[in-house]
Structure formats: C-alpha cells, structure tokens
Scaffold this motif. Sequence first.
Motif, PDB file in Angstrom:
ATOM      1  N   PHE A  31       0.860  -1.189   0.000  1.00 41.75           N
ATOM      2  CA  PHE A  31       0.000   0.000   0.000  1.00 41.75           C
ATOM      3  C   PHE A  31       0.890   1.231   0.000  1.00 41.75           C
ATOM      4  CE2 PHE A  31      -3.108  -2.707   2.663  1.00 41.75           C
ATOM      5  CZ  PHE A  31      -3.586  -3.324   1.531  1.00 41.75           C
ATOM      6  N   GLU A  32       0.616   2.163  -0.892  1.00 34.55           N
ATOM      7  CA  GLU A  32       1.456   3.341  -1.038  1.00 34.55           C
ATOM      8  C   GLU A  32       0.959   4.539  -0.247  1.00 34.55           C
ATOM      9  OE1 GLU A  32       1.935   4.135  -5.179  1.00 34.55           O
ATOM     10  OE2 GLU A  32       2.730   2.147  -5.590  1.00 34.55           O
ATOM     11  N   HIS A  33      -0.330   4.563   0.119  1.00 31.02           N
ATOM     12  CA  HIS A  33      -0.910   5.725   0.777  1.00 31.02           C
ATOM     13  C   HIS A  33      -1.286   5.413   2.219  1.00 31.02           C
ATOM     14  CE1 HIS A  33      -1.108   7.611  -3.141  1.00 31.02           C
ATOM     15  NE2 HIS A  33      -1.697   6.520  -3.609  1.00 31.02           N
ATOM     16  N   GLU A  34      -1.140   6.406   3.055  1.00 27.37           N
ATOM     17  CA  GLU A  34      -1.546   6.264   4.458  1.00 27.37           C
ATOM     18  C   GLU A  34      -3.065   6.270   4.538  1.00 27.37           C
ATOM     19  OE1 GLU A  34       0.277   9.684   6.239  1.00 27.37           O
ATOM     20  OE2 GLU A  34       2.199   8.657   6.482  1.00 27.37           O
ATOM     21  N   PRO A  35      -3.627   5.685   5.592  1.00 27.04           N
ATOM     22  CA  PRO A  35      -5.084   5.728   5.734  1.00 27.04           C
ATOM     23  C   PRO A  35      -5.561   7.167   5.906  1.00 27.04           C
ATOM     24  CG  PRO A  35      -4.075   4.903   7.736  1.00 27.04           C
ATOM     25  CD  PRO A  35      -2.989   5.013   6.719  1.00 27.04           C
ATOM     26  N   GLN A  36      -6.746   7.460   5.369  1.00 26.99           N
ATOM     27  CA  GLN A  36      -7.284   8.810   5.464  1.00 26.99           C
ATOM     28  C   GLN A  36      -8.423   8.896   6.470  1.00 26.99           C
ATOM     29  OE1 GLN A  36      -8.253  10.336   1.609  1.00 26.99           O
ATOM     30  NE2 GLN A  36      -6.234   9.913   0.795  1.00 26.99           N
ATOM     31  N   ARG A  37      -8.885   7.738   6.943  1.00 31.77           N
ATOM     32  CA  ARG A  37     -10.005   7.721   7.888  1.00 31.77           C
ATOM     33  C   ARG A  37      -9.617   6.955   9.144  1.00 31.77           C
ATOM     34  NH1 ARG A  37     -11.953   7.221   2.826  1.00 31.77           N
ATOM     35  NH2 ARG A  37     -13.548   8.725   2.230  1.00 31.77           N
ATOM     36  N   CYS A  38     -10.204   7.388  10.267  1.00 37.13           N
ATOM     37  CA  CYS A  38      -9.979   6.679  11.527  1.00 37.13           C
ATOM     38  C   CYS A  38     -10.717   5.337  11.480  1.00 37.13           C
ATOM     39  CB  CYS A  38     -10.471   7.524  12.705  1.00 37.13           C
ATOM     40  SG  CYS A  38     -12.254   7.811  12.719  1.00 37.13           S
TER      41      CYS A  38
END
Length: 91
Positions: A31-38
């Motif tokens: 996965f290249e992107h960090e999570p955007q939601r809690c």
Amino acid sequence: MYEDKTLVCKDCGEEFVFSAGEQEFYAEKGFEHEPQRCKSCRNARKGAPRAAREMFTAVCAGCGGEARVPFQPREDRAVYCSECFAKMKNE
C-alpha cells in the motif's frame, strides 16, 4: 524503523494514530498511501448500505426470455439471461 504517526481523519476531523505496526503491514502489502479515515469511520463506510444499481430489462439472445442487466442494452450487442450466460461461460 517505523514510528507512530498522528493523522487527521478526513471524515470526522478527529486525530488517530497510524501505529508503527500498521505502517509495517501497509508496507508489506504494498500500500502506497496512508489511511485517510480513523477506524470508526472506516468501519462505518464498510457497513453502509450501497446504492441500488439501476437494472434494465432486455430479451435474452439465447432463450428469448427476460434478462435483467445492470447496463443499458444496445441493439448491436447480444444480451443473455443469467442461466444462458452461465451455460455459455461453462462451455
């Protein structure tokens, strides 16, 4: 190697921790992107009902019966009912 990061949820605006273990897991999975939601907002999105798809009725090119499909049928393309489609797929 990884350190806990504090991120801000794009849905609720609350801060949440993106732990070192989660970062390592994301890296292992590619996965290249960090999570955007809690976590709670991710769970809410997963549990939310999806909008019903619009279905269209057409005449099956195999048996002449009614075929219900999730796309607008065109006259230049054959449309098959579920049974005929399954038979063709297995042949």
